[in-house]
Design a protein around this motif. Sequence first.
Motif, PDB file in Angstrom:
ATOM      1  N   THR A  46       0.656  -1.078   0.249  1.00 47.08           N
ATOM      2  CA  THR A  46       0.104  -0.154   0.174  1.00 47.08           C
ATOM      3  C   THR A  46       0.805   1.328  -0.127  1.00 47.08           C
ATOM      4  O   THR A  46       0.474   1.780   0.214  1.00 47.08           O
ATOM      5  CB  THR A  46      -1.117   0.108   1.006  1.00 47.08           C
ATOM      6  N   SER A  47       2.621   1.096  -0.232  1.00 45.14           N
ATOM      7  CA  SER A  47       3.644   2.606  -0.053  1.00 45.14           C
ATOM      8  C   SER A  47       2.864   3.928   1.537  1.00 45.14           C
ATOM      9  O   SER A  47       3.274   4.629   0.953  1.00 45.14           O
ATOM     10  CB  SER A  47       2.978   2.808  -1.556  1.00 45.14           C
ATOM     11  N   GLY A  48       2.473   2.683   1.930  1.00 46.88           N
ATOM     12  CA  GLY A  48       2.133   3.740   3.006  1.00 46.88           C
ATOM     13  C   GLY A  48       1.156   4.655   3.432  1.00 46.88           C
ATOM     14  O   GLY A  48       1.457   5.374   4.311  1.00 46.88           O
ATOM     15  N   ARG A  49      -0.016   4.097   3.066  1.00 45.31           N
ATOM     16  CA  ARG A  49      -1.077   4.652   1.977  1.00 45.31           C
ATOM     17  C   ARG A  49      -2.402   4.704   3.342  1.00 45.31           C
ATOM     18  O   ARG A  49      -2.990   4.763   3.540  1.00 45.31           O
ATOM     19  CB  ARG A  49      -1.550   5.165   1.321  1.00 45.31           C
ATOM     20  N   GLY A  50      -2.012   3.293   3.713  1.00 46.57           N
ATOM     21  CA  GLY A  50      -2.991   2.372   4.503  1.00 46.57           C
ATOM     22  C   GLY A  50      -4.148   1.832   3.503  1.00 46.57           C
ATOM     23  O   GLY A  50      -3.859   1.518   2.125  1.00 46.57           O
ATOM     24  N   HIS A  51      -5.215   1.403   4.241  1.00 52.46           N
ATOM     25  CA  HIS A  51      -6.159   0.146   3.485  1.00 52.46           C
ATOM     26  C   HIS A  51      -7.914   1.337   3.302  1.00 52.46           C
ATOM     27  O   HIS A  51      -8.094   1.920   4.095  1.00 52.46           O
ATOM     28  CB  HIS A  51      -7.147  -1.178   4.272  1.00 52.46           C
ATOM     29  N   LYS A  52      -7.371   1.426   2.035  1.00 48.32           N
ATOM     30  CA  LYS A  52      -8.939   2.392   1.371  1.00 48.32           C
ATOM     31  C   LYS A  52      -9.436   3.605   1.905  1.00 48.32           C
ATOM     32  O   LYS A  52      -7.982   4.249   3.131  1.00 48.32           O
ATOM     33  CB  LYS A  52      -9.991   1.124   1.775  1.00 48.32           C
ATOM     34  N   GLY A  53     -10.379   4.208   1.535  1.00 48.40           N
ATOM     35  CA  GLY A  53     -10.782   5.529   1.775  1.00 48.40           C
ATOM     36  C   GLY A  53      -9.934   6.627   1.340  1.00 48.40           C
ATOM     37  O   GLY A  53      -9.049   6.943  -0.172  1.00 48.40           O
ATOM     38  N   GLN A  54      -9.673   7.752   1.755  1.00 47.43           N
ATOM     39  CA  GLN A  54      -9.760   9.031   1.070  1.00 47.43           C
ATOM     40  C   GLN A  54      -8.100   8.912   1.091  1.00 47.43           C
ATOM     41  O   GLN A  54      -7.447   9.716   0.020  1.00 47.43           O
ATOM     42  CB  GLN A  54     -10.130  10.693   1.529  1.00 47.43           C
TER      43      GLN A  54
END
Length: 289
Positions: A46-54
């Motif tokens: 996820t490249s450090g962005r976490g799962h789903k969402g804005q």
Amino acid sequence: MATITRKVPDLTKLPRIGLNNLKDLPGARKAERRKGRGPGSKRGKTSGRGHKGQGQRSRKPRVGFEGGQTPFYLRVPKHGFYNKNAKHFEPLNLGRLQYLIERGRLDVSRPITMYHINKAGGLGNVKQGVKLLGNGAEWFNCKIDIEVSRASQTAIEAIERQGGKVVTAYYNKLSLQALLHPEKYNERLKPRKALPQKSEMPYYLNEKNRGYLLTEEGQRRLSEAGLAGCYVDENGRVAVPGKPTVEGDPPAPTKEEYLKQLATAKRVVKTPYEAAVKAKYGDKWETAV
């Protein structure tokens, strides 16, 4: 006494600087971390962005967006307004004028205009003219003849106290540019000074403001425009002899006749204060106000 010596490198022994040996200092450039290259890179999947969402999306919301609720700039009520008829004059204080004179940038032996002040470096961005202000009037000690767009009463009194002269003249945008930058215009085709707008005529017809329309040149320009002998009545309107001031009114008298009418006319109650004074003193209320 011990002496301190510094190790100064011999510049003659250092290599000559060229395009082949120019490089950044150590630590000046930092390699960007690669994303999405496996769990061992600490930025994989996820490249450090976490799962789903804005936060996962590539497109961020615009500045000021608050998730759908009424944003702050719409919740706060509006206040104030922009006056499209406001005039923005460049301020010029007497203290600044005294400084320019003492530095030799202005010649007091000849009339000073906004062109000379601008060439001397005393003005900033002149958009609609220059207003002379009285800051520094207590130490101003030069006899000058100056022409500006507007002038405060303190500045006028300080200059005339030294035997000088102040003239306030109207310049529209074109004539102001021709005055400040005459080199841009052909001498034969240079635009001449325009008459003031209807709303500004009372200012330049007032002796208190040292308006240029009361000078010989101003009277000539008024005659050319068919406004010879015009004056300002008690209501602040410009009256032209022989012409109605307002549609439906009788023709306006000359200035001399108008002043005689004011001297003999009975004063009319205009304010609650004057009404109270009249009720107390009767027919002698005019002298008691």
